[in-house]
Scaffold this active site. Structure first.
Site, mmCIF file in Angstrom:
data_model
loop_
_atom_site.group_PDB
_atom_site.id
_atom_site.type_symbol
_atom_site.label_atom_id
_atom_site.label_comp_id
_atom_site.label_asym_id
_atom_site.label_seq_id
_atom_site.Cartn_x
_atom_site.Cartn_y
_atom_site.Cartn_z
ATOM 1 N N ASN A 189 0.765 20.622 -19.946
ATOM 2 C CA ASN A 189 0.429 19.859 -21.145
ATOM 3 C C ASN A 189 0.454 20.702 -22.420
ATOM 4 O O ASN A 189 -0.054 20.272 -23.452
ATOM 5 C CB ASN A 189 -0.956 19.221 -20.984
ATOM 6 C CG ASN A 189 -0.937 18.136 -19.927
ATOM 7 O OD1 ASN A 189 -0.005 17.347 -19.876
ATOM 8 N ND2 ASN A 189 -1.948 18.120 -19.077
ATOM 9 N N HIS A 209 0.845 19.052 -25.732
ATOM 10 C CA HIS A 209 0.704 17.609 -25.501
ATOM 11 C C HIS A 209 -0.576 17.029 -26.090
ATOM 12 O O HIS A 209 -0.671 15.820 -26.283
ATOM 13 C CB HIS A 209 0.775 17.298 -24.000
ATOM 14 C CG HIS A 209 2.178 17.326 -23.450
ATOM 15 N ND1 HIS A 209 3.000 18.421 -23.587
ATOM 16 C CD2 HIS A 209 2.913 16.384 -22.790
ATOM 17 C CE1 HIS A 209 4.177 18.155 -23.008
ATOM 18 N NE2 HIS A 209 4.144 16.930 -22.524
ATOM 19 N N ARG A 266 -2.231 22.802 -13.148
ATOM 20 C CA ARG A 266 -1.239 21.814 -13.588
ATOM 21 C C ARG A 266 -1.411 21.462 -15.068
ATOM 22 O O ARG A 266 -0.475 21.013 -15.732
ATOM 23 C CB ARG A 266 -1.302 20.547 -12.721
ATOM 24 C CG ARG A 266 -0.215 19.534 -13.063
ATOM 25 C CD ARG A 266 -0.010 18.455 -12.002
ATOM 26 N NE ARG A 266 1.018 17.522 -12.438
ATOM 27 C CZ ARG A 266 1.648 16.651 -11.660
ATOM 28 N NH1 ARG A 266 1.335 16.588 -10.384
ATOM 29 N NH2 ARG A 266 2.577 15.843 -12.135
ATOM 30 N N LYS A 315 3.538 11.897 -10.647
ATOM 31 C CA LYS A 315 2.701 11.071 -11.521
ATOM 32 C C LYS A 315 3.447 9.780 -11.832
ATOM 33 O O LYS A 315 4.578 9.810 -12.306
ATOM 34 C CB LYS A 315 2.397 11.801 -12.830
ATOM 35 C CG LYS A 315 1.283 12.808 -12.727
ATOM 36 C CD LYS A 315 0.828 13.219 -14.127
ATOM 37 C CE LYS A 315 -0.231 14.305 -14.076
ATOM 38 N NZ LYS A 315 -0.630 14.752 -15.419
ATOM 39 N N GLU A 317 -3.791 17.847 -10.581
ATOM 40 C CA GLU A 317 -4.249 18.342 -11.883
ATOM 41 C C GLU A 317 -5.754 18.550 -11.943
ATOM 42 O O GLU A 317 -6.456 17.942 -12.740
ATOM 43 C CB GLU A 317 -3.787 17.384 -13.000
ATOM 44 C CG GLU A 317 -3.922 18.047 -14.372
ATOM 45 C CD GLU A 317 -3.178 17.298 -15.471
ATOM 46 O OE1 GLU A 317 -2.123 16.714 -15.177
ATOM 47 O OE2 GLU A 317 -3.654 17.337 -16.607
ATOM 48 N N HIS A 323 0.573 13.904 -27.795
ATOM 49 C CA HIS A 323 0.186 12.554 -27.371
ATOM 50 C C HIS A 323 -0.481 11.793 -28.506
ATOM 51 O O HIS A 323 -0.254 10.591 -28.683
ATOM 52 C CB HIS A 323 -0.786 12.620 -26.189
ATOM 53 C CG HIS A 323 -0.106 12.840 -24.869
ATOM 54 N ND1 HIS A 323 -0.742 13.422 -23.806
ATOM 55 C CD2 HIS A 323 1.146 12.543 -24.439
ATOM 56 C CE1 HIS A 323 0.093 13.489 -22.772
ATOM 57 N NE2 HIS A 323 1.245 12.957 -23.137
ATOM 58 N N ARG A 342 0.819 -1.229 0.000
ATOM 59 C CA ARG A 342 0.000 0.000 0.000
ATOM 60 C C ARG A 342 0.844 1.266 0.000
ATOM 61 O O ARG A 342 0.423 2.314 0.489
ATOM 62 C CB ARG A 342 -0.966 0.029 1.178
ATOM 63 C CG ARG A 342 -1.985 -1.091 1.124
ATOM 64 C CD ARG A 342 -3.230 -0.814 1.954
ATOM 65 N NE ARG A 342 -4.070 -2.008 1.960
ATOM 66 C CZ ARG A 342 -4.018 -2.952 2.891
ATOM 67 N NH1 ARG A 342 -3.196 -2.831 3.902
ATOM 68 N NH2 ARG A 342 -4.798 -3.999 2.807
ATOM 69 N N HIS A 382 8.920 11.113 -27.421
ATOM 70 C CA HIS A 382 7.937 12.000 -26.804
ATOM 71 C C HIS A 382 8.284 13.465 -27.072
ATOM 72 O O HIS A 382 7.423 14.262 -27.476
ATOM 73 C CB HIS A 382 7.865 11.733 -25.301
ATOM 74 C CG HIS A 382 6.966 12.673 -24.558
ATOM 75 N ND1 HIS A 382 5.602 12.671 -24.725
ATOM 76 C CD2 HIS A 382 7.245 13.667 -23.668
ATOM 77 C CE1 HIS A 382 5.070 13.628 -23.958
ATOM 78 N NE2 HIS A 382 6.044 14.233 -23.299
ATOM 79 N N LYS A 402 8.243 23.553 -12.810
ATOM 80 C CA LYS A 402 7.357 22.407 -12.611
ATOM 81 C C LYS A 402 6.990 22.268 -11.133
ATOM 82 O O LYS A 402 5.834 22.003 -10.801
ATOM 83 C CB LYS A 402 7.991 21.119 -13.122
ATOM 84 C CG LYS A 402 7.092 19.919 -12.881
ATOM 85 C CD LYS A 402 7.141 18.862 -13.933
ATOM 86 C CE LYS A 402 6.052 17.813 -13.657
ATOM 87 N NZ LYS A 402 6.097 16.688 -14.576
ATOM 88 N N GLU A 453 10.920 19.688 -23.752
ATOM 89 C CA GLU A 453 10.232 20.001 -22.495
ATOM 90 C C GLU A 453 10.843 21.241 -21.841
ATOM 91 O O GLU A 453 10.138 22.044 -21.239
ATOM 92 C CB GLU A 453 10.281 18.815 -21.518
ATOM 93 C CG GLU A 453 9.503 17.573 -21.947
ATOM 94 C CD GLU A 453 7.985 17.666 -21.699
ATOM 95 O OE1 GLU A 453 7.489 18.717 -21.262
ATOM 96 O OE2 GLU A 453 7.297 16.665 -21.966
#
Lengths: 361, 361
Positions: free
Chosen positions: A245, A248, A241, A143, A237, A252, A121, A265, A227, A185
């Site tokens: 993106n 993106h 946040r 993330k 997010e 993506h 956990r 990427h 960041k 980035e």
């Protein structure tokens, strides 16, 4: 060494940026009071190069680390690799106070972070990113996740590391293409939050491309600062946040329809950011000079800025955009710029406009 | 209907206890502002009986629920079932605002809760426990997880539900053995936190055993109140939450060495609690009358209170206790009682004493 703090109350953590940091990993972990046992998770390639120095640094500080290696590549960001990692953590008797060291690029950080988030956990973890992309982006912010057949990062958890250690020496051996992809980035941070940093990047690009450590230190640390501030304001997010993106939405989708093979990427989001800049001209008042500067900087960094597509490919691109996690009620949402250094999120963009900017040469 | 609140700041949630509650599930979910799409996760048996009324209740309130069913039994609490659930959530296009309904016993709550905790980095979920054990214990408190070959619940997450809905009518059809096993957790709450409740249970046991709804309502609601208070004080089990494990150190080990077949969880912890009461006599001052009352109540509830073991089985029991998640530096830690209604946690117990109490008839 520079130190950036991710401000998350009692879960705040430092990002250390500088050369020769791997040797300090053990001391830093001891300072955090982490448990004795740990697992160093890395892909085979990274493990060959860095597992020994990392394990040595930990051992010298009294830690007992086992190395768990997996096959390099995005296909390892899977539930199967996660299950293999769990079995090895159990075999090595990791306990609640034990911790995981994620050693490598974005795939490793996402995978190892998810393993740490869910084993017993949730146990502690430390990020040791060894690519530019991971140092400025994926290792910061908590993330974690893996892919399903149905899509990327569909399974995951928010789980903040206790420490991010960006050893700039690891960037020296990075393949050229991967290094440049990481710059996409870095440039993004200038566009979304800091016009001065963008101007500095324009000026220092040659130094960065020859991987001058002083320039790298500034680029990585400033990217992490931006960041960290954004994540500190909106960890999960639900709002601001989203600005991370920028570029993106299209990026993506480009990755998805090319099966995550053709473009890295960073390359996909370079195209996405240039397209977003064009949309910003039409919708959010970005001036023509700023749009040109954005495109020029990506070009000078050796990154792709346009996409040649057949009609069928274009259709697939739109289908992929609609599958994005951020779609709300079927509407495709964009982050767009008002000027370099200032963006707005949640902008609905008509399909027709997206076609127009992708059609422009 | 009774309402118990689990106090966790902005993640607080209600536990509703009463008859005929499934019909209200839709209205309650709407009150919480949950998204339109949801997945009802249940084992085949429970799905046959309750999936339709649950889906109807949700539909009547405007929700769009899909049923995901799996094979009944502890063996479904696996990464494989988790992966199957993810695939179905993706196939049904669940989004970030969608939610999961965990409908069934402890296996379902743990499994579906973990799926909800990790799909799209966490979506909301609602517990609809249909066994006594799940209503008084596993559905409350946010522990979710699945088993590895190496051990039970080794993988999981803390993920609090938005609502727990305990429909007492579902207890009417519970097999007698399972119902009695659930009482073992109810009795535990009296021992660890409420001497008056323990005395009430002694008095009301016949009513409970004939499943009188009024007695059940009090037993379930009071159990949930105690668990909610403890969880509210220590969500992630860094301290007082450990008291919920009274009887579980030996109980978990009994389950483990019998391959989770011979004893139900409630039966194993009945034996564990009686043994813990004996240890408490020797170490924490529990009086002989209290120890006798504890044993007598479990016996009257038709639960096992002793364990006949060969020497080899006893050795395996100790090995299993040492593998427990709560072991610290190899020391087996117990929760022991000072008197009925008051316990202490983190008590180191010499192996010799454990042998003694297990040897006593």
């Amino acid at each position: 060494m520079q130190k950036v703090r991710v401000p998350l109350g009692d879960r705040s953590y430092p990002i250390l940026v500088g050369p020769q940091l791997i040797g300090r990993l053990g001391t830093e972990c001891r300072r955090l009071g982490l448990g004795r046992r740990c697992a160093i998770i890395a892909d085979d390639q990274v493990a060959r190069r860095y597992a020994q120095p990392v394990a040595d640094a930990l051992k010298a500080a009294g830690f007992d680390g086992v190395v768990i290696a997996f096959k390099p590549g995005e296909s390892s960001k899977s539930l199967k690799t996660v299950a293999d990692c769990y079995d090895q953590l159990a075999a090595h008797r990791l306990e609640r106070k034990s911790f995981v060291v994620a050693l490598g690029g974005g795939v490793t950080g996402d995978l190892a972070g998810f393993v740490a988030a869910t084993y017993l956990r949730g146990i502690e973890f430390v990020q040791v990113p060894t690519t530019l992309l991971a140092q400025v982006d994926s290792s910061v912010g908590g993330k974690t996740g893996v892919n399903l057949k149905a899509g990327k990062n569909l399974v995951g958890a928010f789980h903040q590391p206790r420490l991010v250690l960006c050893d700039l020496d690891t960037l020296a051996t990075l393949p050229e293409r991967e290094f440049r992809a990481g710059l996409a980035e870095v440039i993004k941070y200038g566009i979304i939050a800091d016009a001065k940093f963008f101007a500095w990047l324009e000026q220092q690009l040659p130094a960065l491309l020859r991987r001058d450590v002083k320039a790298l230190a500034r680029a990585v640390a400033r990217s992490c600062e931006i960041k960290a501030r954004v994540v500190g304001e909106d960890e999960h997010e639900t709002g601001v946040r989203a600005i991370l993106n920028f570029g993106h939405t299209i990026g993506h989708a480009i990755e998805a329809i090319s099966g995550y093979h053709k473009f890295l990427h960073g390359e996909a989001i370079a195209i996405g950011q240039v397209a977003a800049a064009q949309l910003s001209r039409k919708l959010t008042g970005l001036g023509p000079t700023d749009a040109d500067r954005i495109r020029a900087l990506f070009e000078r960094a050796g990154l792709p800025v346009t996409l040649r597509q057949t009609k069928l490919q274009r259709e697939r691109l739109f289908a992929a955009m609609k599958l994005d996690k951020k779609v709300r009620d079927g509407q495709i949402q964009f982050v767009l710029a008002e000027k370099i250094g200032k963006v707005r999120w949640g902008v609905n963009v008509p399909h027709k406009l997206i076609h127009e900017v992708l059609d422009a040469p």
